[in-house]
Design a protein around this motif. Structure first.
Motif, PDB file in Angstrom:
ATOM      1  N   SER A  54      -0.022  30.845  27.894  1.00  0.00           N
ATOM      2  CA  SER A  54      -0.296  29.282  28.443  1.00  0.00           C
ATOM      3  C   SER A  54      -1.751  29.819  28.883  1.00  0.00           C
ATOM      4  O   SER A  54      -1.763  29.835  30.136  1.00  0.00           O
ATOM      5  CB  SER A  54       1.028  28.164  28.988  1.00  0.00           C
ATOM      6  N   GLN A  55      -2.412  28.398  28.569  1.00  0.00           N
ATOM      7  CA  GLN A  55      -2.953  28.059  29.538  1.00  0.00           C
ATOM      8  C   GLN A  55      -3.430  27.470  30.661  1.00  0.00           C
ATOM      9  O   GLN A  55      -3.602  27.310  31.865  1.00  0.00           O
ATOM     10  CB  GLN A  55      -3.969  27.619  28.575  1.00  0.00           C
ATOM     11  N   GLU A 126       5.407  15.670  19.197  1.00  0.00           N
ATOM     12  CA  GLU A 126       3.698  15.383  20.539  1.00  0.00           C
ATOM     13  C   GLU A 126       4.140  16.762  21.244  1.00  0.00           C
ATOM     14  O   GLU A 126       3.543  16.843  21.471  1.00  0.00           O
ATOM     15  CB  GLU A 126       4.409  14.405  21.465  1.00  0.00           C
ATOM     16  N   ALA A 129       2.505  19.945  19.603  1.00  0.00           N
ATOM     17  CA  ALA A 129       1.477  19.605  19.065  1.00  0.00           C
ATOM     18  C   ALA A 129       0.820  19.751  20.595  1.00  0.00           C
ATOM     19  O   ALA A 129      -0.016  20.370  21.006  1.00  0.00           O
ATOM     20  CB  ALA A 129       0.909  18.308  19.176  1.00  0.00           C
ATOM     21  N   ILE A 130       1.760  19.307  21.470  1.00  0.00           N
ATOM     22  CA  ILE A 130       0.855  19.510  23.182  1.00  0.00           C
ATOM     23  C   ILE A 130       1.259  21.506  23.823  1.00  0.00           C
ATOM     24  O   ILE A 130       0.249  21.789  23.894  1.00  0.00           O
ATOM     25  CB  ILE A 130       1.736  19.191  24.715  1.00  0.00           C
ATOM     26  N   VAL A 132       0.615  23.514  21.420  1.00  0.00           N
ATOM     27  CA  VAL A 132      -1.047  24.411  20.439  1.00  0.00           C
ATOM     28  C   VAL A 132      -1.797  24.202  21.000  1.00  0.00           C
ATOM     29  O   VAL A 132      -2.302  25.148  21.346  1.00  0.00           O
ATOM     30  CB  VAL A 132      -0.305  23.810  19.008  1.00  0.00           C
ATOM     31  N   LYS A 133      -1.696  23.025  21.613  1.00  0.00           N
ATOM     32  CA  LYS A 133      -2.473  22.746  22.563  1.00  0.00           C
ATOM     33  C   LYS A 133      -3.238  23.795  23.558  1.00  0.00           C
ATOM     34  O   LYS A 133      -4.434  24.708  24.174  1.00  0.00           O
ATOM     35  CB  LYS A 133      -3.244  21.586  23.087  1.00  0.00           C
ATOM     36  N   ASN A 134      -2.164  24.184  24.060  1.00  0.00           N
ATOM     37  CA  ASN A 134      -2.550  24.386  25.552  1.00  0.00           C
ATOM     38  C   ASN A 134      -1.709  26.230  25.712  1.00  0.00           C
ATOM     39  O   ASN A 134      -2.187  26.739  26.897  1.00  0.00           O
ATOM     40  CB  ASN A 134      -0.484  23.655  26.579  1.00  0.00           C
ATOM     41  N   ARG A 135      -1.717  26.295  24.550  1.00  0.00           N
ATOM     42  CA  ARG A 135      -0.798  27.921  24.077  1.00  0.00           C
ATOM     43  C   ARG A 135      -2.581  28.892  24.240  1.00  0.00           C
ATOM     44  O   ARG A 135      -3.489  28.639  23.924  1.00  0.00           O
ATOM     45  CB  ARG A 135      -0.623  28.054  23.280  1.00  0.00           C
ATOM     46  N   ASN A 227      -7.953  28.246  16.535  1.00  0.00           N
ATOM     47  CA  ASN A 227      -7.173  27.717  17.325  1.00  0.00           C
ATOM     48  C   ASN A 227      -5.591  28.979  17.221  1.00  0.00           C
ATOM     49  O   ASN A 227      -4.213  28.088  17.344  1.00  0.00           O
ATOM     50  CB  ASN A 227      -6.280  26.937  18.150  1.00  0.00           C
ATOM     51  N   LYS A 254       0.214  28.883  11.846  1.00  0.00           N
ATOM     52  CA  LYS A 254      -1.019  28.051  12.405  1.00  0.00           C
ATOM     53  C   LYS A 254      -1.409  29.525  13.171  1.00  0.00           C
ATOM     54  O   LYS A 254      -1.321  30.302  14.162  1.00  0.00           O
ATOM     55  CB  LYS A 254      -0.782  27.784  13.839  1.00  0.00           C
TER      56      LYS A 254
END
Length: 394
Positions: A54-55, A126, A129-130, A132-135, A227, A254
């Protein structure tokens, strides 16, 4: 409908409760991510957890015996976190954790339909989605088929994907670059379109051109832009067609499945088979021992066939998962079997050639803009540090 592991409903006169028990599932993780991002700021006690891949490797979530309140379309929802510890002793070759975590969701009985039909789906959507955004993007490679089985054995191994290539850094014709970007955006937002026309949500790209023209850099740029994780599929490590399907099932949505130098991976093309058969007609007797050894090596190697690869690309099994891109690269597109690269399998053919004037011009412009931006950021940083020093002196 997502399976939550174990769900109990305890209905009282005015309140209802749903319990989510931790299992190794996407549902519990998605709920935990949602609560961490949206409601954990209201908790009195927080627990810090290290999250891999994770980022944001350190994630704060509500501690045990903590309760937080969420609101959704006028309904008030109470989330409660706790855990239980197994007291009995047991012995196992593959020991499991004695701790079982769970989340309890409580709400007014009048909102039961809203919570069960809408709110839970909202939380899962949600939360995913979070995540995926932070991975952190990952680069996978498939392990040899004979190494799949055993304790903690996996079909894929991975490292963090940190390739710096971006579309801004690619030296190629600006119009072609814009065309590719628009095609990718159309694909990414086309879930409803693919469902409407009855096709699996996937797209194939064939990258071809001379060596050194940026095919691998293009793949990295696509991955960073979308991404998506990258699965680098080595066909020679796959024993047979069945194993190819198992690898496909073990990939995530994805993602990008890449087969580089497809013309060199295996003897898959019809042209090569014809050439081989023609050569066999002129075979000399003294070559029989050599040919026998070659046949023995072929038996030990991969038995993946052209038919198996075609089914992998657009057969029934290819519909598992969604939002997936398949990319083939080759230096010699003429060597590939037409069935392998026809439209519908490889939907878009992208020729990558050596840089022309327009490509160099666009790349130089992008580099100049990047340098100017870096100078502006450095200037702002220096001014900020100078202002801090002046405040300290005064």
């Amino acid at each position: 409908m997502v399976e939550f592991g174990q769900i109990w409903s305890q209905l009282g006169s005015t309140m209802a409760t749903i319990m989510f028990v931790y299992t190794i599932s996407e549902a519990y993780t998605a709920i935990q991510t949602y609560l961490s991002a949206n409601t954990s700021q209201r908790a009195k006690k927080l627990r810090a957890e290290v999250v891999k891949d994770s980022q944001t490797p350190l994630v704060l979530s509500m501690d045990d015996n903590e309760e937080i309140i969420d609101e959704f379309q006028g309904a008030k929802i109470w989330w409660y976190s706790n855990h239980t510890t197994k007291t009995s002793q047991s012995f196992s070759i593959y020991p499991a954790s004695d701790e079982k975590r769970y989340l309890t969701l409580t709400f007014h009985k009048s909102y039961r339909d809203l919570i069960t039909s809408t709110y839970i789906k909202h939380v899962l959507k949600e939360g995913n989605a979070i995540s995926v955004k932070n991975r952190q993007l990952k680069l996978y490679t498939n392990n040899p088929s004979e190494e799949w089985y055993g304790y903690k054995r996996t079909k894929w191994s991975h490292i963090m994907f940190e390739h710096p290539s971006r579309f801004e850094t690619l030296a190629m014709d600006p119009k072609k670059k814009e065309e590719i970007i628009n095609d990718l955006v159309k694909f990414k937002t086309g879930k409803d379109y693919y469902a409407k026309i009855g096709k699996a949500w996937k797209r194939g790209y064939l990258l071809y051109g001379p060596p050194g023209t940026g095919k691998s850099s293009m793949i990295a740029a696509i991955a960073n832009f979308m991404n998506y994780d990258v699965y680098d599929l080595e066909l020679t490590a796959v024993k047979e067609n069945t194993d190819l399907k198992k690898l496909l099932i073990d990939t995530t949505s994805k993602s990008i499945i890449v087969i580089e130098d497809i013309d060199c991976s295996l003897d898959l093309t019809g042209q090569r088979k014809k050439t081989k058969e023609k050569g066999d007609e002129d075979k000399k007797p003294e070559d029989s021992i050599k040919n026998a050894k070659e046949n023995e090596e072929e038996k030990k190697g991969s038995k993946v066939t052209l038919s198996g690869l075609l089914n992998f690309i657009d057969g029934i099994w290819s519909a598992c998962g969604g939002e997936r891109i398949i990319i083939f690269t080759t230096n010699f597109v003429d060597k590939l079997d037409p069935a392998l690269i026809r439209r519908g399998r490889m939907d878009k053919h992208i020729e990558l050639s050596y840089c022309g004037y327009e490509a160099f011009k666009a790349k130089n412009k992008a580099e100049e803009e990047a340098e100017e931006k870096a100078k502006e950021l450095k200037s702002e940083k220096d001014n900020g540090e100078l202002a801090q020093e002046e405040e300290q002196v005064s």
